[in-house]
Design an enzyme around this catalytic site. Structure first.
Site, PDB file in Angstrom:
ATOM      1  N   ASP A  66       0.824  -1.204   0.000  1.00  0.00           N
ATOM      2  CA  ASP A  66       0.000   0.000   0.000  1.00  0.00           C
ATOM      3  C   ASP A  66       0.868   1.268   0.000  1.00  0.00           C
ATOM      4  OD1 ASP A  66      -2.309   1.480   0.091  1.00  0.00           O
ATOM      5  OD2 ASP A  66      -2.641   1.219   2.240  1.00  0.00           O
ATOM      6  N   HIS A  67       0.375   2.293  -0.657  1.00  0.00           N
ATOM      7  CA  HIS A  67       1.014   3.620  -0.683  1.00  0.00           C
ATOM      8  C   HIS A  67       2.499   3.552  -1.059  1.00  0.00           C
ATOM      9  CE1 HIS A  67      -2.307   6.161   0.549  1.00  0.00           C
ATOM     10  NE2 HIS A  67      -2.671   5.203   1.375  1.00  0.00           N
TER      11      HIS A  67
ATOM     12  N   GLU B 164      -3.171  -0.274  -8.314  1.00  0.00           N
ATOM     13  CA  GLU B 164      -4.173   0.720  -7.946  1.00  0.00           C
ATOM     14  C   GLU B 164      -3.508   2.089  -7.965  1.00  0.00           C
ATOM     15  OE1 GLU B 164      -7.450   0.151  -5.256  1.00  0.00           O
ATOM     16  OE2 GLU B 164      -6.520   1.554  -3.848  1.00  0.00           O
TER      17      GLU B 164
ATOM     18  N   LYS C 179      -9.106   9.136  10.073  1.00  0.00           N
ATOM     19  CA  LYS C 179      -8.871   7.805  10.606  1.00  0.00           C
ATOM     20  C   LYS C 179      -9.750   7.509  11.813  1.00  0.00           C
ATOM     21  CE  LYS C 179      -5.481   7.364   7.668  1.00  0.00           C
ATOM     22  NZ  LYS C 179      -5.583   6.490   6.490  1.00  0.00           N
TER      23      LYS C 179
ATOM     24  N   HIS D 165     -10.477   4.812  -0.046  1.00  0.00           N
ATOM     25  CA  HIS D 165      -9.387   4.753   0.923  1.00  0.00           C
ATOM     26  C   HIS D 165      -9.824   5.336   2.257  1.00  0.00           C
ATOM     27  CE1 HIS D 165      -5.726   4.227  -1.958  1.00  0.00           C
ATOM     28  NE2 HIS D 165      -6.702   3.384  -2.194  1.00  0.00           N
TER      29      HIS D 165
END
Length: 489
Positions: A167-168, A274, A316, A349
């Site tokens: 991810d990222h 992605e 978050k 996300h």
């Protein structure tokens, strides 16, 4: 009978077996997961007295006379993982379904609980999902994340396909590490490469536009003024000026994606990409969407999902903050474009706990989507500590408060130290359920693990069954909110 005899035999040696993990490979070959002290290992039960993997727990295989089979336990290191994969397919796969859901596990403890919830729904689970930021804060690497996920897969005896998401990804270093670990999904974060334009004058914008490439100019010419049909009586028009801005903002980030794609193609036979554009300074416009997708399509880059920045706040640990109607209108436009431009899905996300928009997201995308969650499972670990070890919880709370400003450097949250009481005078679980407290713990995991790693892991081992239950119920709630009635498998 085999399970009971195996359990009883290993119990006599102070080793516990996860009964549901026992998987029969053939008539005289079983694989399972067991725990010695606080360490989980993969067990082999076979008719052979040979060693199959590295670093056996017993110097010699133990024979279970009633079964006429030998048993030994092995650590799930990377070499052993690759050897086990020759017996049974336990490595991750690319996504071949239209719906997928990602669950990060920062502690490497609860994949078994997560997959137990995910397998009840018609989706592709992505259970090994971590970013370099999380790896740094937790002192882990991509291989460790994958191995702990595989251990959970084996423990739950899940035999379907699953994905692993690096991810990222922002640089080649972490990309190559993820490739070496065998990840199947690569989420490319281009936020550091995009041009910020909010402070630029018209003259400066014009100067930058004059320097854009021929590819970008062709995209603008192709799509400027085009009407995109939503329904029989509803459409929106792509603006020339906005397309020009999109080109200025995103063009410099495109070579990074091209580089990553070339590296992946040179090293892997199949993979999912992605594209993350949800970290920019502004909400993703339809023109941004068109420019990025069309540019990549013209370069022959096959990506599987796109994560726009939708209106509102996706902070978050808490629900969506914003105007749901605006979110819905934006989502309709982006999904209409995704259908017209074809070949990819939309991704949401910071999807943890965004319950108020789940059904809208599910309905409008017609189940063609990916959702990422991560820290929500970490918060369930904190809940276990709050319930069973309140003194440790209070220590963690104070540490998190003292390090709040440092933790906020990595995450966007609207909380400050003055929002929190020095002394908690209510039930700790009720206190932890408050929005600002969830956010505090959500972003403080790195510091808390730095200070109290051993204590945290010890408590979660002691109350493993409760930890699993909390995580299972949390992921199940996400899925229940997302899927409409009757969508369960």
């Amino acid at each position: 009978m085999t399970t009971n005899l195996l359990e009883d035999f290993l119990k006599s040696l102070s080793i516990s077996v996860y009964p549901s993990s026992l998987r029969r490979i053939n008539e005289s070959f079983y694989i399972f997961v067991a725990k010695t002290n606080k360490e989980k290992r993969v067990g082999f039960l076979t008719d052979s007295n040979s060693f199959y993997l590295q670093d056996p727990y017993f110097p010699e295989n133990k024979k279970i006379e009633e079964l006429n089979l030998y048993v030994n336990l092995y650590p799930l290191n990377f070499d052993n993982y690759k050897k086990i994969n020759n017996f049974i397919k336990i490595s991750p796969s690319i996504c071949k379904r239209k719906t997928s859901f990602g669950t990060g596990d920062r502690l490497g403890l609860v994949t078994s609980a997560q997959i137990s919830a995910l397998k009840e729904y018609n989706l592709f689970p992505i259970v090994a999902q971590q970013s370099p930021r999380e790896l740094i804060k937790t002192h882990r690497d991509f291989k460790d994340v994958l191995l702990k996920s595989v251990l959970g897969i084996l423990e739950a005896n899940y035999q379907g396909e699953y994905g692993a998401d690096a991810d990222h990804i922002k640089d080649e270093k972490y990309l190559l590490e993820a490739i070496d670990a065998g990840y199947t999904m690569y989420t490319l974060d281009i936020s550091d490469l995009i041009q910020k334009i909010s402070s630029l004058s018209q003259k400066e914008l014009k100067e930058k536009f004059e320097k854009i490439s021929g590819t970008s100019k062709k995209i603008i010419e192709k799509y400027a003024g085009r009407k995109v049909k939503i329904s029989e009586d509803q459409y929106f028009e792509l603006s020339y000026d906005e397309l020009c801005k999109s080109a200025i903002i995103y063009e410099n980030a495109m070579p990074f994606i091209e580089m990553v794609y070339d590296i992946l193609r040179s090293k892997l036979t199949e993979f999912d990409i992605e594209i993350s554009i949800d970290e920019g300074e502004r909400d993703t416009t339809p023109e941004d969407h068109v420019f990025v997708v069309e540019y990549l399509h013209q370069k022959g880059i096959d990506f599987k999902s796109l994560a726009p920045k939708f209106p509102g706040e996706f902070q978050k640990g808490i629900d969506y903050q914003g105007n749901i109607k605006e979110f819905e209108e934006s989502l309709i436009k982006h999904y209409t474009l995704a259908k017209n431009l074809e070949g990819y899905r939309l991704s949401l996300h910071s999807g943890s706990d965004k319950f108020s928009i789940y059904k809208i997201f599910y309905k409008i995308t017609q189940e063609n989507f990916h959702i990422k969650t991560s820290g929500t499972s970490w918060l369930e670990a904190v809940k276990v500590i709050a319930k069973f070890e309140p003194d440790l919880f209070l220590e963690l709370y104070n540490i998190a408060l003292e390090s709040l400003e440092e933790s906020k450097k990595a995450y966007k949250v609207n909380i400050k130290k003055e929002d929190f009481p020095k002394e908690i005078k209510e039930d700790l679980l009720a206190f932890l359920s408050k929005k600002e407290v969830r956010q505090l713990f959500h972003i403080s995991y790195g510091t808390l693990l730095e200070e109290k790693r051993e204590e945290i892991y010890s408590i979660l081992d002691k109350y493993e069954e409760d930890h699993y239950k909390f995580v299972y119920e949390n992921i199940k709630r996400h899925l229940q909110e997302l899927f409409e009635e009757g969508k369960n498998v």
